[in-house]
Scaffold this motif. Structure first.
Motif, PDB file in Angstrom:
ATOM      1  N   VAL A 152       0.580  -0.582   0.088  1.00 21.75           N
ATOM      2  CA  VAL A 152       0.061  -0.025  -0.160  1.00 21.75           C
ATOM      3  C   VAL A 152       1.164   1.187  -0.281  1.00 21.75           C
ATOM      4  CG1 VAL A 152      -1.896  -1.068   1.354  1.00 21.75           C
ATOM      5  CG2 VAL A 152      -0.112   0.205   2.759  1.00 21.75           C
ATOM      6  N   MET A 153       2.409   0.650   0.427  1.00 23.54           N
ATOM      7  CA  MET A 153       3.255   2.062   0.439  1.00 23.54           C
ATOM      8  C   MET A 153       3.916   2.731  -1.007  1.00 23.54           C
ATOM      9  SD  MET A 153       4.186   2.395   4.417  1.00 23.54           S
ATOM     10  CE  MET A 153       5.235   3.695   3.938  1.00 23.54           C
ATOM     11  N   PRO A 154       3.846   3.652  -0.829  1.00 19.77           N
ATOM     12  CA  PRO A 154       4.567   3.925  -2.701  1.00 19.77           C
ATOM     13  C   PRO A 154       5.741   3.583  -2.585  1.00 19.77           C
ATOM     14  CG  PRO A 154       4.172   6.529  -1.504  1.00 19.77           C
ATOM     15  CD  PRO A 154       3.871   5.435  -0.506  1.00 19.77           C
ATOM     16  N   SER A 155       6.958   3.018  -3.562  1.00 17.11           N
ATOM     17  CA  SER A 155       7.678   1.956  -3.556  1.00 17.11           C
ATOM     18  C   SER A 155       8.652   3.123  -2.727  1.00 17.11           C
ATOM     19  CB  SER A 155       8.015   1.844  -4.829  1.00 17.11           C
ATOM     20  OG  SER A 155       8.676   2.466  -6.111  1.00 17.11           O
ATOM     21  N   GLY A 186       7.548  -9.822  -1.738  1.00 17.32           N
ATOM     22  CA  GLY A 186       6.894  -8.221  -1.991  1.00 17.32           C
ATOM     23  C   GLY A 186       7.386  -7.642  -2.960  1.00 17.32           C
ATOM     24  N   LEU A 187       8.629  -7.062  -2.263  1.00 22.72           N
ATOM     25  CA  LEU A 187       9.641  -6.486  -2.382  1.00 22.72           C
ATOM     26  C   LEU A 187      10.081  -6.449  -3.764  1.00 22.72           C
ATOM     27  CD1 LEU A 187      12.050  -6.081   0.502  1.00 22.72           C
ATOM     28  CD2 LEU A 187      10.465  -3.736   0.056  1.00 22.72           C
ATOM     29  N   VAL A 188      10.198  -7.755  -5.062  1.00 21.98           N
ATOM     30  CA  VAL A 188      10.833  -8.154  -6.301  1.00 21.98           C
ATOM     31  C   VAL A 188       9.331  -7.242  -6.531  1.00 21.98           C
ATOM     32  CG1 VAL A 188      10.932  -9.502  -8.053  1.00 21.98           C
ATOM     33  CG2 VAL A 188      12.053  -9.690  -5.395  1.00 21.98           C
ATOM     34  N   ARG A 192       9.822  -0.689  -8.273  1.00 24.28           N
ATOM     35  CA  ARG A 192      10.934  -0.609  -9.214  1.00 24.28           C
ATOM     36  C   ARG A 192      12.368  -1.327  -9.354  1.00 24.28           C
ATOM     37  NH1 ARG A 192      10.829   4.608  -6.941  1.00 24.28           N
ATOM     38  NH2 ARG A 192      12.534   4.516  -6.804  1.00 24.28           N
ATOM     39  N   PRO A 193      12.808  -1.463 -10.602  1.00 21.13           N
ATOM     40  CA  PRO A 193      13.345  -2.639 -11.157  1.00 21.13           C
ATOM     41  C   PRO A 193      15.043  -2.358 -10.774  1.00 21.13           C
ATOM     42  CG  PRO A 193      12.115  -2.157 -12.348  1.00 21.13           C
ATOM     43  CD  PRO A 193      11.909  -1.477 -11.533  1.00 21.13           C
TER      44      PRO A 193
END
Length: 296
Positions: A152-155, A186-188, A192-193
Motif C-alpha cells: 500500500v505504500m509508495p515504493s 513483495g519487494l521484487v 521499481r527494478p
C-alpha cells in the motif's frame, strides 16, 4: 518454613533457603500468548540493539531474606497478553504498531489501519517498525504487516525495509523462511527494478540454496515473473545450469515450470531440450504437461 503460593500466572525465578526457612523470589509475568514478541529479538541490526534493551527487560526486584538479597536479574519480556486493541483505525494503533504487529488479532488491525490511512499516516505507522524488519519478517503475524506496507505504500518510502532485509545474512534467511519469503516476493513485485537491483543480485548469488526443497523456490518463481534485462539473462543461465538438480524434486520442477511459462520462446525451447536430455523421467506431472504443450 514460609511457603509462597504460585498460581499458573506466576513464574518462579529463583529460590534461596534451607530446611528451616525459605525465601522465594517470583516475578509475575503474563501468561504465554501466541505472538512473536520474544522471537529472535537479539538478532536485530546492530544499530538497533541498545535502544530496545531496557524496554524489553523485566527486572527482578531484590527480595530480603535470611541469606541476604537475591541478585537482580533481567529477562526478555513478552508483549502484554491482553493488550487492548481498538477498531483498527490509525488512532487506535498509533504508538503501538510494533506490539500489535506481533499478535494474531493485532496484526489484522494494523493492516486495516494501513489500508485506510493517508500516505503521510502510513509513513508514520511504518516508521514504528524501523529496526525491527528482520524479526517481523520471520513472524507469522508481523510478516503480514510488513507485506501490507510494501503493497500500500509508495515504493520510494520502502527503502528502509530493503536496507534492513539486505543487512548481513538477513536476506538469505528471510528468503528461505515460510513467512519471510512473502516479504521478499513483495519487494521484487512492487518496487521499481532499479530499487531492488542489488537485492536481486544477492538473491541470484544464493540461487543454489534457494532452489533446494523449501520456501526459497517461491522467491525464484517471483524473479522469473518480474526480473528483466541483464539480471534476467543471468537468471536464465542459472536455471539452465541447474536443470539436472531441478528436474528431480517437486520444488525444482515448479521452478522449471515457471521458467517454461514466463520466458521468451527461444529460452523456453532451449530449456525444454535440456530437461528432456537430463531427465529419464519427469517427477512432476505439471512439468510434463508444460513440455507437451510446448512441443505441440
Amino acid at each position: 518454613g514460609a511457603r509462597a503460593s504460585l498460581d499458573r500466572d506466576t513464574l518462579p525465578i529463583m529460590c534461596v533457603g534451607n530446611c528451616s526457612s525459605m525465601v522465594v523470589a517470583v516475578q509475575t509475568l503474563p501468561r504465554p500468548t501466541r505472538d512473536c514478541s520474544d522471537m529472535a529479538w537479539a538478532t536485530r541490526t546492530p544499530a538497533c540493539f541498545q535502544e530496545d534493551v531496557e524496554a524489553r527487560a523485566g527486572v527482578l526486584s531484590r527480595v530480603p531474606g535470611d541469606f541476604g538479597e537475591v541478585t537482580s536479574m533481567a529477562l526478555p519480556a513478552r508483549a502484554p497478553a491482553s493488550l487492548s486493541v481498538g477498531g483498527g483505525g490509525v488512532s487506535d494503533v498509533s504508538g503501538r504498531v510494533l506490539s500489535l504487529s506481533q499478535q494474531a488479532q493485532g496484526c489484522r488491525q494494523v493492516e486495516r489501519a494501513l489500508a485506510e490511512a493517508t500516505d503521510g499516516e502510513r509513513r508514520a505507522l511504518a516508521e514504528e517498525l524501523r529496526c525491527h524488519i528482520r524479526r517481523l519478517s520471520l513472524c507469522p503475524h508481523g510478516s503480514n504487516v510488513v507485506k501490507k506496507c510494501i503493497v500500500v505504500m509508495p515504493s520510494q518510502t520502502l527503502q528502509f525495509i530493503i536496507a534492513e532485509i539486505m543487512a548481513g545474512d538477513t536476506l538469505s534467511r528471510v528468503a528461505r523462511d515460510k513467512y519471510g519469503c512473502r516479504v521478499v516476493q513483495g519487494l521484487v513485485e512492487h518496487c521499481r527494478p532499479e530499487q531492488v537491483h542489488d537485492l536481486v543480485g544477492l538473491l541470484l548469488a544464493e540461487f543454489s540454496e534457494l532452489i533446494k526443497p523449501g520456501y526459497g523456490r517461491f522467491v525464484i518463481e517471483k524473479l522469473i515473473r518480474h526480473v528483466a534485462g541483464e539480471q534476467r539473462g543471468r537468471l536464465t543461465q542459472l536455471i539452465e545450469q541447474h536443470v539436472s538438480v531441478l528436474a528431480f524434486h517437486r520444488s525444482g520442477c515448479a521452478v522449471l515450470r515457471a521458467a517454461l511459462e514466463h520466458s521468451d520462446l527461444s529460452d523456453r525451447l532451449r530449456l525444454a531440450e535440456l530437461i528432456v536430455e537430463v531427465s529419464g523421467s519427469i517427477v512432476d506431472p505439471g512439468l510434463a504437461a508444460s513440455l507437451v504443450s510446448l512441443a505441440g
